[in-house]
Scaffold this active site. Structure first.
Site, PDB file in Angstrom:
ATOM      1  N   CYS A 100      16.493  -2.959  30.525  1.00 26.02           N
ATOM      2  CA  CYS A 100      17.001  -1.595  30.705  1.00 26.02           C
ATOM      3  C   CYS A 100      17.172  -0.863  29.373  1.00 26.02           C
ATOM      4  O   CYS A 100      17.626   0.276  29.356  1.00 26.02           O
ATOM      5  CB  CYS A 100      18.330  -1.603  31.453  1.00 26.02           C
ATOM      6  SG  CYS A 100      19.640  -2.524  30.618  1.00 26.02           S
ATOM      7  N   GLU A 159      22.706  -8.980  25.813  1.00 25.21           N
ATOM      8  CA  GLU A 159      22.780  -8.131  24.632  1.00 25.21           C
ATOM      9  C   GLU A 159      23.126  -8.937  23.378  1.00 25.21           C
ATOM     10  O   GLU A 159      22.966  -8.451  22.264  1.00 25.21           O
ATOM     11  CB  GLU A 159      23.845  -7.041  24.829  1.00 25.21           C
ATOM     12  CG  GLU A 159      23.603  -6.160  26.034  1.00 25.21           C
ATOM     13  CD  GLU A 159      24.809  -5.314  26.366  1.00 25.21           C
ATOM     14  OE1 GLU A 159      24.756  -4.099  26.104  1.00 25.21           O
ATOM     15  OE2 GLU A 159      25.800  -5.874  26.871  1.00 25.21           O
TER      16      GLU A 159
END
Length: 952
Positions: free
Chosen positions: A885, A814
């Site tokens: 995801c 991330e």
């Protein structure tokens, strides 16, 4: 409001056991015809749920919700226990008031008692009481003391032109309408300077309490060498004026008296007083709205229902709105706050269970109020007026443009549902009869909604119908109607006038989402009007049709025949209305904001409703009609084909397999994962286990939650993200210090490093729940090697004890630093899972919640794609796999690029699983790689999207 008489009080009662006292009160209420047999069990059950001790030696036991049906008429009985009775938690009770109230009538008594309980020395006076009249005197001395003094514009004047305090007093006296005796007493009291230019002058009131508030136009006025900027004059009776004085004091304590005096209008001054200086208070709690569409009616109804479980008086305000306090037990007031995603709410509670209420409400808001938690992204709504096409009439073969609210293509004849014209008299002579008529109609409407609730299963539909029942019971609505009836209006005229007024105010909200809730108000309005006017229901066609109407209420949608209604068209409305939400859940195309001209169409006219591009093609030519039918059938075939092959693997035309898994926000839909054809869960957000509770979940609670998912997956892999809070998500039982930029602060793994016991319990529960079933654990927000090593060390310690046999350990990608250093991490991790939402945010330095930056914050920016490529290459070099995801995995344009970049797994929303698998089968790996190479060289995201569009 319940009242006591001497006949309702017994003194010198020798009982010494709480259970015996409560049962004795129940028997007394039964003997006097207030309740039926069995009510005592309800009172005891209530006591088991929450102790009813108020303080100062007083308790107030009453029944549960479930025992209300045993109440025949409202009543209250009081027993004085001279020796006292233990009531739990070391408290002893000397006066017990047993209540039977069919509604919330006892709340008025509690409010009165709250004022009584604040009196010094009350406990000793309660103990010493011996006669019924003494008990009554103790409870009634402060009658009305907690009545709120609601200032209106007639009692307030700002910037009054005077040159002396005496002149300001004269103007206040003229507004107070004092009796000669009151005025004489007022003159005997000197004005007191209470600080920062504010003065106070008061007199006892002969009858009702009153107040006047004035501010001066000049800053140069002085009295006794002190400035004069404002004056509060009170005619007091009881201590009800303390509310007003407390409001004033809050501003002065905050050092903002000049700001209060500087308000430009009476309305602004009143609002400021009610709002307060927005300073912290010990009886307040704050919570951030986490619902994607803000605090609209459905989550609002959930909040109100939660608040109504408590006796405490609860108020709420929106710090990002106008800051005014409103009742948290009124749905009208709550949804009128205009609270959007990211707005901060503040709760204030007063009463015996205030702390419990604040805890519950804070947790309820943080938990999403029955809706899935959303990121705090602003939802940009299209402005319907910009694209509204509304000619005087609609010619054949004309396309009318509106706003797409539910996708799909529907073809058929239109049925124009003209608004029902209710007929009713404006005036009525018997106000009581009209009130009874209104009560009956509301009760019938509520019963109808209850029947609808009992037969529908869809969660969204049930929530909306429950919200409509809450609106029907909202006192702020019914009180306004009752007031109109007392003024001589008929029940129907009063009801419709109030509905119209409330709906217009709602529709005028600057918040488009809240404005759309006017449809809900009119929906319940029409339901009651149909009962008041005995109107016949609309007769709909007995063949399939496109329903065209001024607006279509949620309750109408819940009751429609999906076999006949092909599509929906409304004159106004919005894409976020409850009707739109229901239409999408039912899979029915919906066009809103189509304009008033659609009501001029003749029923039976053939039309094409395209919910994908937001158009209604009226009376199309034969060739256009045939083309639309071919397109419609093609969509159906593709969806049916995708569903039919959902259990087959996603393999490209040249034999490359991509795993397609599902994202889950909780365990409720775990069983649907297998049914949808997903090959496992690619992201289980575990925050749901931690958020909606008052303390951290223990090992057993977590074990039960995780095992239910493993059981539902039947051997398929489960990828779990460990607790990811901080930033836009917080735990109510572990408040974090306010951070200037929380998304760059303590969140994810950083928070767990501060609270290792939290992560240790979670890892232990996951490993124990897995056993020999495939478990993939990933840590969120890792940015530095030390964070990974710390997490890995904790995992290794617990795994050595539990020894689950099929576990992989990975990290979320991330933060750009992880992608840039992926070669190092790949030597130790078992896998990477790319969270494209945060990766995009941190790479582009654009808050993903910013509406202004929404168009630029695109995960297909070449910079983001390059980071994904770096991660994949580093992982594959070490024989490790990579999943995606984030939301990019569900984007049809992104799919071939992700495949071409080498991503091994895509985790998407449940409803997208069959379609994503079908889309993978349409591409070849070679063409995907070619596209990906071109995209990496592109200048920006729009160029990337154009590349894919040209290749599709």
């Amino acid at each position: 409001m319940l009242f006591l008489t001497a006949q309702d009080v017994k003194t010198g009662v020798p009982l010494a056991d709480k259970t015996t006292v409560i049962q004795a009160l129940a028997d007394w209420l039964e003997q006097d015809g207030h309740v039926a047999a069995g009510y005592g069990a309800g009172m005891l059950a209530r006591e088991a749920q929450t102790a009813t001790y108020l303080g100062q030696g007083i308790a107030i036991p009453h029944g549960t919700q479930e025992s209300r049906h045993l109440i025949k008429k409202t009543g209250i009985k009081a027993m004085h226990l001279p020796n006292g009775v233990p009531w739990g938690d070391g408290e002893k009770v000397y006066l017990v008031l047993g209540i039977a109230a069919g509604s919330d009538e006892h709340l008025g008594l509690l409010k009165q008692l709250a004022g009584t309980l604040s009196r010094d020395g009350l406990a000793e006076q309660v103990k010493a009481a011996r006669e019924p009249q003494e008990v009554l005197q103790l409870l009634q001395d402060d009658a009305g003391s907690t009545t709120e003094w609601m200032l209106n514009a007639g009692q307030v004047a700002v910037k009054v032109s005077v040159s002396a305090l005496e002149q300001l007093v004269e103007q206040a006296v003229s507004r107070l309408l004092l009796s000669p005796d009151e005025e004489k007493k007022l003159q005997q009291h000197e004005a007191v300077h209470i600080g920062q230019g504010w003065w106070l002058k008061q007199t006892p009131a002969d009858d009702k309490p009153r107040a006047v508030l004035l501010t001066t136009a000049s800053s140069a006025i002085e009295h006794r060498q002190q400035p004069v900027s404002g004056l509060l004059v009170l005619a007091v009776k009881g201590v009800g004026h303390k509310t007003l004085l407390t409001q004033m004091t809050e501003w002065l304590v905050a050092g903002r008296g000049a700001e209060l005096a500087g308000q430009d209008s009476a309305e602004a001054l009143i609002a400021a007083l009610e709002r307060g200086p927005l300073s912290a208070a010990t009886n307040e709690r704050a919570a951030v709205v986490r619902n994607e569409y803000g605090l609209h009616a459905r989550p609002g109804a959930a909040l109100v229902q939660s608040a109504k479980q408590f006796e405490a008086e609860i108020k709420i305000r929106n710090l990002d709105g106008d800051g005014r306090w409103v009742s948290a037990k009124s749905l009208m007031k709550v949804i009128g706050l205009g609270a959007k995603a990211g707005h901060q709410l503040v709760f204030r509670a007063e009463g015996q269970d205030a702390e419990e209420a604040l805890n519950a409400l804070e947790e309820a808001v943080s938990g999403g109020l029955g809706e899935e938690l959303a990121t705090l992204a602003a939802v940009a709504e299209a402005d319907a007026t910009d694209i509204l096409h509304e000619p005087d009439d609609i010619a054949a073969n004309t396309r009318v443009r509106g706003v797409s609210a539910s996708p799909g293509i529907a073809i058929g004849p239109v049925f124009v549902d003209a608004p029902v014209e209710f007929e009713y008299p404006q005036q009525a002579e018997d106000a009581r009869a009209e009130q009874r008529k209104l009560n009956t109609a509301i009760e019938q409407a509520s019963t109808e909604l209850a029947a609808t609730l009992s037969r529908i299963n869809a969660p969204q539909a049930r929530d909306m119908m429950a919200m409509h029942r809450e609106l029907l019971a909202d006192p702020s609505l019914t009180q306004g109607v009752s007031c109109r009836i007392k003024q001589g209006m008929s029940a129907a005229a009063a009801w419709w006038s109030e509905i119209d007024s409330v709906a217009i105010r709602q529709a005028a909200s600057p918040d488009a989402l809240l404005a759309e809730r006017a449809a809900d108000i009119r929906d319940i309005g029409r339901r009651v009007m149909a009962r008041l006017c005995d109107s016949n229901p609309v007769v709909t066609p007995d063949h399939p049709y496109l329903w065209v109407a001024q607006d279509i209420g949620p309750s109408q949608l819940v009751n429609l025949d999906p076999g006949r209604v092909l599509g929906l068209v409304t004159v106004g409305g919005g894409a976020s209305s409850h009707s739109a939400i229901l239409a999408r859940s039912l899979g029915i195309p919906l066009l809103v904001a189509a304009g008033g001209a659609v009501m001029t169409l003749q029923s039976g006219t053939e039309a094409i409703l395209n919910g994908d591009d937001g158009t209604l093609w009226v009376a199309p030519e034969v060739s256009v009609l045939e083309q639309a039918r071919v397109c419609q059938q093609g969509e159906r075939d593709l969806a049916d084909l995708a569903w039919a092959h959902r259990h087959e693997p996603a393999i490209t035309r040249d034999g490359y397999r991509v795993e397609v898994a599902a994202n889950l926000g909780n365990t409720a839909r775990a069983a649907e994962v297998v049914e949808a054809g997903a090959e496992g869960v690619g992201l289980l957000r575990t925050e749901f286990v931690f958020m909606a509770r008052r303390s951290a979940p223990d090992l057993d609670a977590q074990l039960a939650a995780y095992r239910s998912v493993f059981d539902a997956l039947d051997g398929r892999p489960l990828v779990v993200r460990t607790l990811d809070v901080g930033g836009d998500k917080s735990l109510p039982y572990w408040p974090e210090p306010k951070e200037g930029n929380p998304f760059l602060g303590v969140r994810g793994i950083r928070l767990c490093m501060q609270k290792p016991a939290l992560l240790e319990t979670q890892l232990r529960a996951l490993l124990m729940a897995a056993g020999d079933r495939p478990l993939r654990i990933m840590f969120p927000m890792v940015a530095d090697w030390s964070e990974w090593r710390w997490a890995r060390s904790l995992f290794d310690k617990i795994q050595a004890e539990v020894q689950a046999t099929n576990v992989q350990l990975g990290i979320m990608v991330e933060v750009p630093s992880v992608a840039l250093n992926a070669g190092v991490f790949a030597q130790e991790v078992d896998f990477f899972s790319i969270g494209t939402n945060d990766l995009t945010q941190y790479t582009l330095a654009m808050d993903r919640g910013s509406a202004e930056l929404a168009a630029l914050s695109d995960g297909l920016n070449p910079a983001v794609l390059r980071l994904i490529k770096m991660t994949v290459d580093a992982a594959h070099a070490e024989g490790k796999w990579v999943g995606v995801c984030g939301e990019l995995g569900s984007d049809p344009v992104a799919l071939p690029l992700l495949v071409g970049l080498g991503v091994d797994e895509l985790s998407v929303t449940l409803r997208r699983v069959p379609l994503v698998k079908a889309q993978v089968r349409e591409w070849s790996l070679s063409s995907c790689r070619q596209l990906a190479e071109q995209a990496l060289k592109a200048s920006d995201a729009p160029t990337v999207r154009q590349l894919v569009g040209a290749a599709r």
